[in-house]
Structures are given as structure tokens and as C-alpha cells.
Design an enzyme around this catalytic site. Structure first.
Site, PDB file in Angstrom:
ATOM      1  N   ASP A 179      -3.609   7.738   8.225  1.00 52.93           N
ATOM      2  CA  ASP A 179      -4.776   6.981   8.663  1.00 52.93           C
ATOM      3  C   ASP A 179      -4.479   5.905   9.706  1.00 52.93           C
ATOM      4  O   ASP A 179      -5.346   5.102  10.036  1.00 52.93           O
ATOM      5  CB  ASP A 179      -5.478   6.338   7.455  1.00 52.93           C
ATOM      6  CG  ASP A 179      -4.584   5.348   6.711  1.00 52.93           C
ATOM      7  OD1 ASP A 179      -3.482   5.035   7.206  1.00 52.93           O
ATOM      8  OD2 ASP A 179      -4.986   4.895   5.627  1.00 52.93           O
TER       9      ASP A 179
ATOM     10  N   HIS B 185      -0.753   4.272   7.073  1.00 52.12           N
ATOM     11  CA  HIS B 185      -0.195   4.927   5.894  1.00 52.12           C
ATOM     12  C   HIS B 185       0.144   6.385   6.192  1.00 52.12           C
ATOM     13  O   HIS B 185      -0.348   6.950   7.180  1.00 52.12           O
ATOM     14  CB  HIS B 185      -1.190   4.808   4.742  1.00 52.12           C
ATOM     15  CG  HIS B 185      -1.678   3.413   4.548  1.00 52.12           C
ATOM     16  ND1 HIS B 185      -2.898   2.970   5.028  1.00 52.12           N
ATOM     17  CD2 HIS B 185      -1.082   2.337   3.989  1.00 52.12           C
ATOM     18  CE1 HIS B 185      -3.047   1.685   4.750  1.00 52.12           C
ATOM     19  NE2 HIS B 185      -1.954   1.272   4.128  1.00 52.12           N
TER      20      HIS B 185
ATOM     21  N   SER C 281       0.794  -1.231   0.000  1.00 52.56           N
ATOM     22  CA  SER C 281       0.000   0.000   0.000  1.00 52.56           C
ATOM     23  C   SER C 281       0.825   1.277   0.000  1.00 52.56           C
ATOM     24  O   SER C 281       0.329   2.334  -0.384  1.00 52.56           O
ATOM     25  CB  SER C 281      -0.946   0.015   1.212  1.00 52.56           C
ATOM     26  OG  SER C 281      -0.221  -0.170   2.415  1.00 52.56           O
TER      27      SER C 281
END
Length: 380
Positions: free
Chosen positions: A343, A346, A43
Site C-alpha cells: 500500500d 507496508h 505496523s
């Protein structure tokens, strides 16, 4: 490389590159040391291969606002408020943003991004076999290699790597292997019987084998990231006991784990360098680059080291794993540039920008990015 040995071409390259880092998108006639970039990872590197319905558990809202709010002004399925490290890298190379492999309509003339949020270094079947099902993402680094092979075949590179089609696809390409392996360790954090040592050995073996596969195909310029200090992520901070802290204020046990992983991995990279002397393999020291920013946060105008910009629950971290960013209960801060964490797992665009600069200016790359550019220029 000793200072006295740095050639004029290296200095010129670095100066040109540094200016392009900030003005490449404005000049109209930027220099392009590489014709294309291929990216892999999880990610931290994924520019759109993951959608909300297929994303990691707990972080299933990447297709919802306020993701993308800072730069793109709408969600792009990037796990951030804006650009990622790979976005800053391709901008610095005067190339367009990398399209996700899963987008069949995108222009892949300048490269492709194969990274998938939730990806592991180890095959997904290993985790299924061991009843570790915290994540719904079945992709691993091996999946990304399969996708890459299919992409090469679509370009006519399905035979000898010496063919003209293969040369066009590989010779002038930069391979960016983003962080991969943090998810593997995360899977074992919730009562798994699989030891961290087993994960370490298998993950490093998987990434090393993946790199060797790229090198065997003809990759000549590779930048590969190590693991970040995972103990500094908000999720880690919220779960670990308060007495497990290091000098950065992060979860000490997890940071030691990541650091040890990187130390062993770098030894494997040295072995690959000996086996493939014609290639330039650069190690991007994610751990120390991140740690440097945390320790000097005020210099980078970061005010919040661990509290998330986008989350819910309030408190010290404003993080609730059951109501993460993009969920109906979440809210976002008005100044994400002052936050490191976006978040909970991330990072903010601001943090990714500083990290990208840390790598591209040579300080946290071994050998330096300038050295890689010089080798590329010498090869024509």
C-alpha cells in the site's frame, strides 16, 4: 560459529525446524520449541491492535477490503493483503497466530502481540512537545511495555520474577521485537526542526532501554529487528527527488540513514549481550534481507519493486497519499505475490514470507536462529 563447531543437535534442530516451517500446520503433532511468543513493534508487526479509527494518518482504511484478501479473505487490521512476518514466525514455531493485546476475548495462552501501527520508539509526548503531529497514534514502545507489565500482572506475575507465575510466563517464551523507529524518522521529514541525529540517539536509547527492561524481567530469548531500507518504500520514492537514488534504485539518503541507525544499534546490542550473558539476543538484519530481495527480485518472482499493489493515482507508483489502499478511490492488483509493496509503506504477504524465511533459515540473523534454538533445547 565455525562450521566445524556446529553440533549434531544444531543440524538436527535446523532440519526439524525447516520442515515445520512448511508443514507445521498440517502434521497435527508439531514440535514446539517455545510455549509462547510476545511481539512488539509497529505496523509491520501489528496483528490487530490498530483499527481504522485509531490508525496512522493517510493509512486509515486498514479495516476495509482489500486488506487481508490473500490469506484471511477479510480485513484483520493487519497492514497487508495477508500474513505478516510474525505470523510466519509463529506458524513455523507450530503456534497459533498471536492475538492483539487490545482484544479482551482472545485466547492469550500462547502469547500476545503488543505491536501498534504508528508506534514510535520515542515517547509520543516528545513529538507533541515539538509540534510534530503527523500521526494520530499516541502509542510508543513504552506504551507496549506498560501493556506487557499489565499482562504479566494479570497472570499473577506481579512480584519477584523468580515466582512460579513469572517463570511460566517468561521462561519458555520467545520475544520478537519487530521493526521500531522508522516512524520516528518519518515524523521529521516534513519541515521539523528536530534533527535526524537527535531522533537517532533518542530512538536507539529508547529501544535499548526497552530491551534491558525485558531482560531484567527474565527474558532469555530475544529476536530484534533493525530498520529496513526505508528509501525503498513507495512513499519515500514518490516524495524524494529523482536524483537521490542508490544502486538499488531506492532513495539513497534514507537508506543511508537507516543503515547508520542499524550500525549504531548493533553496537548497543553487543553491550547488552555482555551485560546479560545468560540471554540469547539475536539481531534480525531487516535492511540487508530486504536489499537482497530487491537486488534478486526475479529469483523471488517479484516483478514490481516499488509500484504498489493497492493504491490509486496510476503513474509509476500508483500511489496517492490522500487516497491510500482501502479508500473509495483505490483499487488492488490481481497478483499481489508479484509485488513487494502492498500500500505504499507496508509490504505484501509474499514479501513478508520471503523475509521471514530469510531470518529463520539463519542467513540474516546474528547469531543464527538455529543457534538460538540450540540454546533453548540445551536449557530444557
Amino acid at each position: 560459529m565455525a562450521t566445524a563447531q556446529i553440533s549434531l543437535i544444531t543440524i538436527t534442530t535446523i532440519l526439524i525446524f525447516s520442515s515445520h516451517f512448511s508443514i507445521a500446520t498440517k502434521t497435527g503433532i508439531p514440535s514446539r520449541p517455545f510455549k509462547k511468543v510476545y511481539a512488539f513493534g509497529d505496523s509491520y508487526t501489528d496483528t490487530g491492535n490498530t483499527y481504522s479509527s485509531t490508525g496512522p494518518s493517510s493509512f486509515t482504511y486498514v479495516s476495509n477490503p482489500p486488506y487481508g484478501t490473500t490469506f484471511f479473505h477479510h480485513p484483520t487490521n493487519r497492514y497487508s493483503d495477508g500474513r505478516l512476518m510474525i505470523d510466519f514466525v509463529v506458524q513455523a514455531l507450530s503456534l497459533p497466530f498471536l492475538p492483539p493485546y487490545r482484544d479482551p476475548k482472545s485466547d492469550k495462552s500462547y502469547g500476545v502481540n503488543f505491536a501498534v501501527a504508528g508506534s514510535t520508539a520515542i515517547l509520543h509526548s516528545f513529538f507533541v512537545k515539538n509540534n510534530i503531529t503527523l500521526d494520530i497514534t499516541p502509542q510508543s514502545l513504552q506504551t507496549q511495555l506498560i501493556w506487557f507489565n499489565k499482562f504479566l500482572e494479570s497472570k499473577g506475575c506481579n512480584g519477584s520474577t523468580r515466582s512460579q507465575e513469572c517463570k511460566e510466563a517468561l521462561t519458555d517464551a520467545l520475544f520478537w521485537v519487530g521493526e521500531i523507529g522508522a516512524n520516528d524518522y518519518a515524523y521529521t521529514s516534513f519541515g521539523s526542526s528536530v534533527s535526524r541525529t537527535t531522533i537517532q540517539k533518542l530512538a536507539i536509547y529508547s529501544v535499548t532501554s526497552f530491551l534491558q527492561a525485558l531482560l531484567n524481567k527474565g527474558a532469555k530469548y530475544i529476536i530484534v529487528q533493525g530498520l529496513p531500507p526505508t528509501g525503498c518504500l513507495t512513499l519515500s520514492m514518490s516524495l524524494a527527488p529523482t536524483d537521490d537514488r542508490d544502486d538499488m534504485g531506492c532513495v539513497g539518503s534514507l537508506n543511508k540513514q537507516s543503515y547508520l541507525h542499524n550500525t549504531i544499534f548493533q553496537a548497543k546490542l553487543n553491550d547488552l549481550r555482555k551485560k546479560f550473558p545468560q540471554a540469547v539476543i539475536v539481531y534480525a538484519d531487516f535492511w540487508n534481507a530486504y536489499a537482497n530481495i530487491v537486488k534478486s527480485a526475479k529469483n523471488y518472482r517479484f516483478r514490481e519493486l516499488f509500484k504498489v499493489c493497492c493504491g490509486s493515482g496510476g503513474g509509476t507508483y500508483n500511489f496517492d497519499a490522500s487516497s491510500t489502499c482501502g479508500s473509495p478511490a483505490s483499487t488492488a492488483c490481481t497478483n499481489p505475490s508479484q509485488y513487494i509493496n502492498w500500500d505504499g509503506v507496508h509490504l505484501t504477504e509474499a514479501m513478508y514470507k520471503v523475509l521471514a524465511h530469510s531470518f529463520l533459515n539463519g542467513t540474516f540473523c546474528h547469531p543464527t536462529f538455529g543457534y538460538l534454538l540450540e540454546k533453548k533445547l540445551q536449557s530444557g
